[in-house]
Design an enzyme around this catalytic site. Sequence first.
Site, mmCIF file in Angstrom:
data_model
loop_
_atom_site.group_PDB
_atom_site.id
_atom_site.type_symbol
_atom_site.label_atom_id
_atom_site.label_comp_id
_atom_site.label_asym_id
_atom_site.label_seq_id
_atom_site.Cartn_x
_atom_site.Cartn_y
_atom_site.Cartn_z
ATOM 1 N N HIS A 1 -35.454 33.877 24.347
ATOM 2 C CA HIS A 1 -35.947 34.662 23.139
ATOM 3 C C HIS A 1 -35.575 33.866 21.962
ATOM 4 O O HIS A 1 -36.437 33.785 20.959
ATOM 5 C CB HIS A 1 -35.174 35.840 23.178
ATOM 6 C CG HIS A 1 -35.614 36.971 23.936
ATOM 7 N ND1 HIS A 1 -36.878 37.474 24.267
ATOM 8 C CD2 HIS A 1 -34.901 37.932 24.942
ATOM 9 C CE1 HIS A 1 -37.063 38.238 25.381
ATOM 10 N NE2 HIS A 1 -35.983 38.662 25.755
ATOM 11 N N HIS B 1 -32.699 34.102 29.903
ATOM 12 C CA HIS B 1 -33.299 34.947 29.204
ATOM 13 C C HIS B 1 -33.193 35.196 27.640
ATOM 14 O O HIS B 1 -34.293 35.119 27.025
ATOM 15 C CB HIS B 1 -32.964 36.425 29.924
ATOM 16 C CG HIS B 1 -33.847 37.505 29.495
ATOM 17 N ND1 HIS B 1 -34.693 38.107 30.238
ATOM 18 C CD2 HIS B 1 -33.838 38.147 28.269
ATOM 19 C CE1 HIS B 1 -35.503 39.049 29.713
ATOM 20 N NE2 HIS B 1 -34.959 39.243 28.576
ATOM 21 N N GLU B 2 -31.817 35.266 27.331
ATOM 22 C CA GLU B 2 -31.669 35.619 25.873
ATOM 23 C C GLU B 2 -31.912 34.008 25.068
ATOM 24 O O GLU B 2 -32.530 34.228 23.973
ATOM 25 C CB GLU B 2 -30.152 35.802 25.519
ATOM 26 C CG GLU B 2 -29.859 37.174 26.060
ATOM 27 C CD GLU B 2 -30.777 38.199 25.589
ATOM 28 O OE1 GLU B 2 -31.312 38.039 24.332
ATOM 29 O OE2 GLU B 2 -30.922 39.337 26.262
#
Length: 228
Positions: A29, A25-26
């Site tokens: 980003h 997820h990170e």
Amino acid sequence: MNDLNTILFNIAQSLPGFLLAIVTHEAAHAWMANKFGDPTAKNAGRLTLNPAAHYDPWGTIFFPLLAAVTNFAMIGWARPVPIEVRNFKKIRSGIFWVSFAGPLSNLLLGTLSALVLAVIATKVSPDWGYYRISIRMLQYSVFINFILAFFNLIPLPPLDGSKMVSSFLKGQALYKYENFARYTPVIFLMVMALSFMGIHTLSYVLMPAQVIANYLMFTFVGLFGGIV
């Protein structure tokens, strides 16, 4: 309080999917921000799948372990990546896609987990020593990824969904929407209080994630000739 064997089993079946979900997820980003011209996260060493670069003491260690000890599957969060929107080539598009990259990565990872689960469930003998634990780990991976994706798409500041919405707003509308962030902690505290009272509001909000996760697993198993 569970016995030590139960706690260790909860951690063993949940940890791989949990770590991969929050780290991906990170990293997503960071990857998307770099594509839009902001190398801040990349320069900070966050464009990686190494959990050590993303861990948060509370979200990655304390809260997940507490959940495992109390017989819940591990759930939590990683440390948010640093983003400087002024570096984006196209600010509004950058804000939208960088925000959406995290939930999108979880949707893709959850789908991939469901596919691998279907292959193992239909093509591998149940006599294989790691058959049951592999199925359990992949089931958890499917659910945690879809739950994280849907949760982060909730349009409440500072979740990713709120930033996606804000990318379409201007002027006074944007100011009022961002100002709403002050009420987010109160809303989450109310949701937690209702949960302690037996009113699981968040469960109803995240129910579509669970329905889709189940549907994908059953669909893929059926496509590979398994019994649905």
